[in-house]
Design an enzyme around this catalytic site. Structure first.
Site, mmCIF file in Angstrom:
data_model
loop_
_atom_site.group_PDB
_atom_site.id
_atom_site.type_symbol
_atom_site.label_atom_id
_atom_site.label_comp_id
_atom_site.label_asym_id
_atom_site.label_seq_id
_atom_site.Cartn_x
_atom_site.Cartn_y
_atom_site.Cartn_z
ATOM 1 N N CYS A 110 -11.622 -53.642 35.755
ATOM 2 C CA CYS A 110 -11.858 -54.498 34.584
ATOM 3 C C CYS A 110 -13.135 -55.308 34.753
ATOM 4 O O CYS A 110 -13.786 -55.666 33.772
ATOM 5 C CB CYS A 110 -10.665 -55.413 34.330
ATOM 6 S SG CYS A 110 -10.242 -56.478 35.742
ATOM 7 N N HIS A 122 -7.640 -60.887 36.034
ATOM 8 C CA HIS A 122 -8.031 -59.823 35.108
ATOM 9 C C HIS A 122 -9.161 -60.334 34.226
ATOM 10 O O HIS A 122 -9.162 -61.488 33.787
ATOM 11 C CB HIS A 122 -6.828 -59.428 34.249
ATOM 12 C CG HIS A 122 -7.131 -58.336 33.261
ATOM 13 N ND1 HIS A 122 -7.521 -57.071 33.638
ATOM 14 C CD2 HIS A 122 -7.114 -58.336 31.890
ATOM 15 C CE1 HIS A 122 -7.717 -56.331 32.559
ATOM 16 N NE2 HIS A 122 -7.483 -57.083 31.490
#
EC number: 3.4.19.12
Length: 506
Positions: free
Chosen positions: A168, A460
């Site tokens: 990510c 994230h």
């Protein structure tokens, strides 16, 4: 620039207008030979104030040079009723009746012909030629009349990215880069000329990535080739462990910079003298002024930068108050500003004079001895895209943590107060609004925000990107959803991408 010619051009197109226009371009705009360059330097001054600068324009109806910025050419046009003038720097034709730069096919053709001649005289290859379809391409266009139209609600360019295992950090940066306007225009116009093996060139892969993003396909893209090339050229990022998005951004820009070649065909190995697309868009100049406390002599250095890293309240680095609190008090010079911290607060702290102290004495060239000094950072030259890195991850021998302090950031940002040219407006570190704060050259608009959710050990990354002026989308790996401006401005913020509102083209 007006998309079509105006009727006032017809008043100029009489007698030998083509030859007259060619002479103006040859002598006062492109100036291909040494002789014409000398003539331009000697002759091109404002006939009212005598200035060489201030965007000089030449009247197309008579011999008159005037400043555009100071409206001297406007006064001439009004008094003489001469409606057309030519920009002596870029060659654009301005109509004073339409109050806009106008397009005329015949004039544009002459401008391009004379520009090519000037480049040839200077030994410069043509930078970019306008696309002229071949017979085969014209035939294809006739057999495929359907065209894709870009509307306000168009979602072309929006495409998710598959997470290949803790990637990510890469996906969020790719989303920001593919929605950087000038970078998008560069790659979609096929400007990259590769002299490496294409399977090892990151610029070639980015070019292919832009084609994938703007092809109209909506299925998520799998960036496995990009990941492989990043691992190949930035070994410290190889592997499936979690990585820092900011570290990936700098590594990606560095590899792209090394794989690019500038317009003159020279290798892009010097950040200070490079014309590659990465440096044109992302490189700015940071000025450091070290002032001796004894003789007040100043030592100045200017270093290139791709991003600006900003300390936050709550870090181990003292965050000095830059605006008075409700009671105007300061405790030990180390209390935080009252209320929410803003991006402007962080920039004020970044450009505030810092006393280096007795433990960091610097040898003064004026005193010829080691003296205490102050250091101040300011912006000497702003990049087209300004990336601000909010230092949320703190690493030290005793501490490893994430700083979650909320930092308010604006949709529009004026960098004028932080320029080296505005330094005199900050006396003894106190911020003052500069007189030239209306300078449009230093104004930016937000177009991408990278956020980090979670802790330092487990988190994230997602990205907010601006698709059109007021349309925002959240990119969470393969999932893209509509977002509001409030969603963007309320987010924590880790990397903030701003684009200049006004550009001058070379």
């Amino acid at each position: 620039m007006s998309p079509a010619g105006c009727s006032h051009v017809n008043g100029f197109k009489v007698d030998n207008w083509k030859q007259n226009l060619r002479v103006i371009y040859q002598c006062f705009v492109w100036s291909g030979s040494a002789e014409t360059r000398k003539r331009k330097a000697k002759s091109c001054i404002c006939h009212m104030c005598g200035a060489h600068l201030n965007r000089l324009h030449s009247c197309l109806h008579c011999v008159f040079f005037g400043c555009f910025s100071k409206k001297h050419i406007h006064e001439h046009a009004k008094n003489k009723r001469h409606n057309l003038a030519i920009d002596l720097l870029y060659g654009g034709i301005y109509c004073f009746v339409c109050q806009d730069y106008i397009y005329d096919k015949d004039m544009e053709q002459i401008a391009k012909e004379e520009q090519r001649k000037a480049w040839k005289l200077q030994g410069i290859g043509e930078k970019y030629s306008m696309w002229e379809p071949t017979k085969r391409e014209l035939e294809l266009l006739r057999h495929n009349p359907k065209r894709r139209k870009i509307t306000a609600n168009c979602t072309i360019g929006l495409r998710g990215l598959i997470n290949l295992g803790n990637t990510c950090f890469m996906n969020c940066i790719v989303q920001a880069l593919t929605h950087t306007p000038l970078l998008r225009d560069f790659f979609l116009s096929d400007r990259h000329k590769c002299e490496m093996q294409s399977n090892s060139c990151l610029v070639c892969e980015m070019s292919q990535l832009f084609q994938e993003f703007y092809s109209g396909h909506r299925s998520p893209h799998i960036p496995f080739r990009l990941l492989h090339l990043v691992w190949t050229h930035a070994r410290h990022l190889a592997g499936y462990e979690q990585q820092d998005a900011h570290e990936f951004l700098i590594a990606a820009l560095d590899v792209l910079h090394r794989h690019c070649k500038d317009d003159n065909g020279k290798k892009a190995n010097n950040p200070n003298h490079c014309n590659c697309i990465i440096d044109q868009i992302f490189t700015g100049g940071l000025q450091s002024d070290v002032t001796c406390q004894v003789c007040h002599g100043v030592s100045t250095t200017i270093d290139p930068f791709w991003d600006i890293s900003l300390d936050l309240p709550g870090s181990s680095t003292p965050f000095w108050p830059l605006s008075p609190g409700s009671d105007g008090s300061v405790v030990n010079g180390d209390s935080h500003p009252s209320g929410a911290t803003t991006l402007t607060d962080c920039l004020r702290r970044f450009t505030r004079p810092e006393h280096l102290g007795s433990s960091a004495k610097i040898k003064c060239s004026g005193c010829h001895s080691y003296q205490e000094s102050t250091k101040q950072l300011t912006m000497k030259r702003l990049p087209i895209v300004a990336c601000f890195h909010l230092k949320r991850f703190e690493h030290s021998a005793k501490l490893r943590r994430k700083i979650t302090t909320y930092v308010s950031f604006p949709l529009e940002l004026d960098m004028t107060p932080f320029m080296a040219s505005s330094k005199e407006s900050r006396m003894n570190g106190q911020y003052q609004q500069p007189v030239d704060s209306l300078n449009n050259d230093n104004k930016y608009s937000l177009f991408a925000v990278v956020n980090h959710q979670g802790t330092l050990e487990s988190g994230h990354y997602t990205t907010f990107i601006r698709q059109h002026k007021d349309q925002w989308f959240k990119c969470d790996d393969a999932i893209i959803t509509k977002a509001s401006i409030k969603d963007v401005l309320d987010s924590e913020g880790y990397l903030l991408f701003y684009h200049k509102q006004f550009l001058e083209y070379e």
